[in-house]
Design a protein around this motif. Structure first.
Motif, PDB file in Angstrom:
ATOM      1  N   ALA A 290       0.776  -1.177   0.200  1.00 43.85           N
ATOM      2  CA  ALA A 290       0.003   0.128  -0.034  1.00 43.85           C
ATOM      3  C   ALA A 290       0.854   1.339  -0.063  1.00 43.85           C
ATOM      4  CB  ALA A 290      -0.804   0.100   1.173  1.00 43.85           C
ATOM      5  N   SER A 291       0.510   2.289  -0.693  1.00 41.67           N
ATOM      6  CA  SER A 291       1.656   3.372  -1.014  1.00 41.67           C
ATOM      7  C   SER A 291       0.607   4.630  -1.394  1.00 41.67           C
ATOM      8  CB  SER A 291       2.455   3.048  -1.830  1.00 41.67           C
ATOM      9  OG  SER A 291       3.530   4.107  -2.032  1.00 41.67           O
ATOM     10  N   THR A 292       1.404   5.912  -1.130  1.00 49.71           N
ATOM     11  CA  THR A 292       1.063   7.097  -1.598  1.00 49.71           C
ATOM     12  C   THR A 292       2.126   7.724  -2.245  1.00 49.71           C
ATOM     13  OG1 THR A 292      -0.789   7.356  -0.094  1.00 49.71           O
ATOM     14  CG2 THR A 292      -0.045   9.524  -0.961  1.00 49.71           C
ATOM     15  N   GLY A 293       2.055   8.221  -3.255  1.00 46.83           N
ATOM     16  CA  GLY A 293       3.330   9.057  -4.185  1.00 46.83           C
ATOM     17  C   GLY A 293       2.629  10.381  -4.203  1.00 46.83           C
ATOM     18  N   ILE A 294       3.223  11.556  -3.650  1.00 49.67           N
ATOM     19  CA  ILE A 294       2.566  12.851  -3.587  1.00 49.67           C
ATOM     20  C   ILE A 294       3.935  13.888  -3.761  1.00 49.67           C
ATOM     21  CG2 ILE A 294       2.497  13.033  -1.174  1.00 49.67           C
ATOM     22  CD1 ILE A 294      -0.252  13.998  -3.670  1.00 49.67           C
ATOM     23  N   GLN A 295       3.415  15.028  -4.030  1.00 46.28           N
ATOM     24  CA  GLN A 295       4.305  16.202  -4.103  1.00 46.28           C
ATOM     25  C   GLN A 295       4.926  16.395  -2.723  1.00 46.28           C
ATOM     26  OE1 GLN A 295       5.341  18.397  -6.629  1.00 46.28           O
ATOM     27  NE2 GLN A 295       6.500  19.541  -5.319  1.00 46.28           N
ATOM     28  N   GLY A 296       6.269  16.694  -2.393  1.00 45.37           N
ATOM     29  CA  GLY A 296       6.670  16.903  -1.252  1.00 45.37           C
ATOM     30  C   GLY A 296       8.302  17.176  -1.532  1.00 45.37           C
ATOM     31  N   ALA A 297       8.943  17.886  -0.580  1.00 41.22           N
ATOM     32  CA  ALA A 297      10.405  18.185  -0.922  1.00 41.22           C
ATOM     33  C   ALA A 297      11.056  18.163   0.344  1.00 41.22           C
ATOM     34  CB  ALA A 297      10.404  19.468  -1.456  1.00 41.22           C
ATOM     35  N   HIS A 298      12.371  17.622   0.279  1.00 39.88           N
ATOM     36  CA  HIS A 298      13.414  17.666   1.286  1.00 39.88           C
ATOM     37  C   HIS A 298      14.165  19.045   1.050  1.00 39.88           C
ATOM     38  CE1 HIS A 298      17.296  16.572   3.004  1.00 39.88           C
ATOM     39  NE2 HIS A 298      16.724  15.697   3.636  1.00 39.88           N
ATOM     40  N   PRO A 299      14.825  19.527   2.366  1.00 41.91           N
ATOM     41  CA  PRO A 299      15.368  20.779   2.218  1.00 41.91           C
ATOM     42  C   PRO A 299      16.551  20.699   1.291  1.00 41.91           C
ATOM     43  CG  PRO A 299      15.023  20.090   4.374  1.00 41.91           C
ATOM     44  CD  PRO A 299      14.592  18.897   3.510  1.00 41.91           C
ATOM     45  N   ASP A 300      17.380  19.541   1.187  1.00 37.55           N
ATOM     46  CA  ASP A 300      18.378  19.685   0.068  1.00 37.55           C
ATOM     47  C   ASP A 300      17.750  19.431  -1.373  1.00 37.55           C
ATOM     48  OD1 ASP A 300      20.399  18.966  -1.367  1.00 37.55           O
ATOM     49  OD2 ASP A 300      21.328  17.666   0.060  1.00 37.55           O
ATOM     50  N   TYR A 301      17.831  20.446  -2.191  1.00 39.32           N
ATOM     51  CA  TYR A 301      17.087  20.323  -3.479  1.00 39.32           C
ATOM     52  C   TYR A 301      17.407  18.938  -4.350  1.00 39.32           C
ATOM     53  CZ  TYR A 301      14.851  21.944  -7.473  1.00 39.32           C
ATOM     54  OH  TYR A 301      13.794  21.944  -8.723  1.00 39.32           O
ATOM     55  N   ARG A 302      18.681  18.611  -4.146  1.00 35.25           N
ATOM     56  CA  ARG A 302      19.365  17.391  -4.874  1.00 35.25           C
ATOM     57  C   ARG A 302      18.522  16.097  -4.348  1.00 35.25           C
ATOM     58  NH1 ARG A 302      25.213  18.270  -2.667  1.00 35.25           N
ATOM     59  NH2 ARG A 302      23.961  18.687  -0.868  1.00 35.25           N
ATOM     60  N   LYS A 303      17.937  16.081  -3.272  1.00 33.24           N
ATOM     61  CA  LYS A 303      17.094  15.072  -2.840  1.00 33.24           C
ATOM     62  C   LYS A 303      15.779  15.065  -3.463  1.00 33.24           C
ATOM     63  CE  LYS A 303      20.709  13.806  -0.032  1.00 33.24           C
ATOM     64  NZ  LYS A 303      21.579  12.794  -0.682  1.00 33.24           N
ATOM     65  N   VAL A 304      15.479  14.493  -4.501  1.00 30.12           N
ATOM     66  CA  VAL A 304      14.238  14.480  -5.161  1.00 30.12           C
ATOM     67  C   VAL A 304      13.195  13.718  -4.498  1.00 30.12           C
ATOM     68  CG1 VAL A 304      13.125  14.194  -7.459  1.00 30.12           C
ATOM     69  CG2 VAL A 304      15.419  15.021  -7.363  1.00 30.12           C
ATOM     70  N   VAL A 305      13.541  12.220  -3.970  1.00 29.49           N
ATOM     71  CA  VAL A 305      12.654  11.476  -3.216  1.00 29.49           C
ATOM     72  C   VAL A 305      13.007  11.301  -1.951  1.00 29.49           C
ATOM     73  CG1 VAL A 305      11.346   9.228  -3.687  1.00 29.49           C
ATOM     74  CG2 VAL A 305      12.252  10.286  -5.635  1.00 29.49           C
ATOM     75  N   VAL A 306      11.670  11.103  -1.147  1.00 28.79           N
ATOM     76  CA  VAL A 306      12.119  10.777   0.366  1.00 28.79           C
ATOM     77  C   VAL A 306      10.833   9.919   0.418  1.00 28.79           C
ATOM     78  CG1 VAL A 306      11.871  11.861   2.730  1.00 28.79           C
ATOM     79  CG2 VAL A 306      12.833  13.158   0.872  1.00 28.79           C
ATOM     80  N   MET A 307      11.137   8.950   1.308  1.00 27.92           N
ATOM     81  CA  MET A 307       9.939   7.860   1.689  1.00 27.92           C
ATOM     82  C   MET A 307       9.901   7.576   3.011  1.00 27.92           C
ATOM     83  SD  MET A 307       9.541   4.138   0.071  1.00 27.92           S
ATOM     84  CE  MET A 307      10.695   3.154   1.432  1.00 27.92           C
ATOM     85  N   ASP A 308       8.779   7.675   3.546  1.00 26.53           N
ATOM     86  CA  ASP A 308       8.483   7.005   4.837  1.00 26.53           C
ATOM     87  C   ASP A 308       7.969   5.521   4.788  1.00 26.53           C
ATOM     88  OD1 ASP A 308       9.209   9.413   5.979  1.00 26.53           O
ATOM     89  OD2 ASP A 308       7.292  10.163   6.418  1.00 26.53           O
ATOM     90  N   ALA A 309       8.122   4.787   5.658  1.00 26.16           N
ATOM     91  CA  ALA A 309       7.693   3.372   5.536  1.00 26.16           C
ATOM     92  C   ALA A 309       7.109   2.716   6.746  1.00 26.16           C
ATOM     93  CB  ALA A 309       8.693   2.355   4.752  1.00 26.16           C
ATOM     94  N   TYR A 310       6.194   1.775   6.809  1.00 22.02           N
ATOM     95  CA  TYR A 310       5.901   1.282   7.886  1.00 22.02           C
ATOM     96  C   TYR A 310       5.889  -0.280   7.562  1.00 22.02           C
ATOM     97  CZ  TYR A 310       2.417  -0.310  11.633  1.00 22.02           C
ATOM     98  OH  TYR A 310       2.005  -0.840  12.655  1.00 22.02           O
ATOM     99  N   ALA A 311       6.741  -1.049   8.618  1.00 22.71           N
ATOM    100  CA  ALA A 311       6.570  -2.563   8.551  1.00 22.71           C
ATOM    101  C   ALA A 311       6.336  -3.145   9.994  1.00 22.71           C
ATOM    102  CB  ALA A 311       8.168  -2.965   8.231  1.00 22.71           C
ATOM    103  N   VAL A 312       5.832  -4.300   9.900  1.00 19.60           N
ATOM    104  CA  VAL A 312       5.269  -5.045  11.245  1.00 19.60           C
ATOM    105  C   VAL A 312       6.227  -6.445  11.120  1.00 19.60           C
ATOM    106  CG1 VAL A 312       3.428  -6.221  12.057  1.00 19.60           C
ATOM    107  CG2 VAL A 312       2.881  -4.115  10.739  1.00 19.60           C
ATOM    108  N   LYS A 313       6.999  -6.599  12.343  1.00 26.04           N
ATOM    109  CA  LYS A 313       7.849  -7.738  12.590  1.00 26.04           C
ATOM    110  C   LYS A 313       6.667  -8.928  13.029  1.00 26.04           C
ATOM    111  CE  LYS A 313      12.260  -8.872  14.339  1.00 26.04           C
ATOM    112  NZ  LYS A 313      13.510  -8.636  14.976  1.00 26.04           N
TER     113      LYS A 313
END
Length: 194
Positions: free
Chosen positions: A75-98
């Motif tokens: 399950a995922s969402t991809g949406i407009q967002g930005a890291h303060p460092d302009y060279r970082k085009v993609v940032v991801m948060d994730a959730y896993a269950v052990k």
């Protein structure tokens, strides 16, 4: 895991880097992306320009770990967002269950309302339900005002789009034995706040 950031020069490479890094961090906990990750949130600088690279990078990585339309995605969402460092085009948060067992997981499709995502070239589940015996967690992916053929409905009419989006979410929740009254957290993204 929060704020995973790739180092490649473009969105495709950064997406691959992020998933590879995430896979490594999960392996340190005796987990894998395929078996334990249930939800991602992908934030993309200049999403209209860079989302195609994210889609390709995610698809490439999933291919290396055996995730296909015949197995499952995340399950995922991809949406407009930005890291303060302009060279970082993609940032991801994730959730896993052990410790999650395959019998606990159900992938939601609501095929009377939504088409499978692979039909338009992306690799995420519409929703994922995890049963814990006395409760269930349901993760719904980013969805929009679309139908079961993947067509956008109500272009230019944000009110009707919101109604259709909620119908889609309700259909996914219903498949997991839940309803909109069970929602505990939701995020609404608007392309144009006006």
């Amino acid at each position: 895991s929060y704020g995973l950031i790739g180092s490649a020069p473009d969105s495709l490479g950064q997406m691959e880097d992020i998933f590879s890094e995430y896979g490594t961090s999960l392996s340190e906990e005796n987990m894998t992306v395929a078996d334990n990750c249930v939800r991602t949130w992908i934030f993309v600088r200049d999403v209209d320009t860079n989302y195609a690279g994210v889609v390709a990078g995610r698809r490439n990585y999933f291919g290396t770990i055996g995730l296909t339309p015949e197995t499952h995605y995340i399950a995922s969402t991809g949406i407009q967002g930005a890291h303060p460092d302009y060279r970082k085009v993609v940032v991801m948060d994730a959730y896993a269950v052990k410790g999650m067992k395959p019998a606990q997981v159900r992938y939601l499709q609501a095929k009377d309302h939504l088409n499978p995502t692979y039909e338009y070239g992306v690799t995420f589940e519409r929703g994922t339900s995890i049963s814990y015996g006395d409760r269930k967690h349901i993760f719904i992916s980013g969805t929009a005002s679309i139908d079961n053929k993947g067509r956008i409905l109500h272009e230019g009419d944000v009110r009707s789009q919101a109604i259709r989006m909620m119908e889609n979410i309700s259909a996914l929740l219903s498949e997991a034995g839940a309803a909109t009254g069970d929602i505990r957290s939701a995020i609404l993204y608007l392309r144009d706040a006006s």
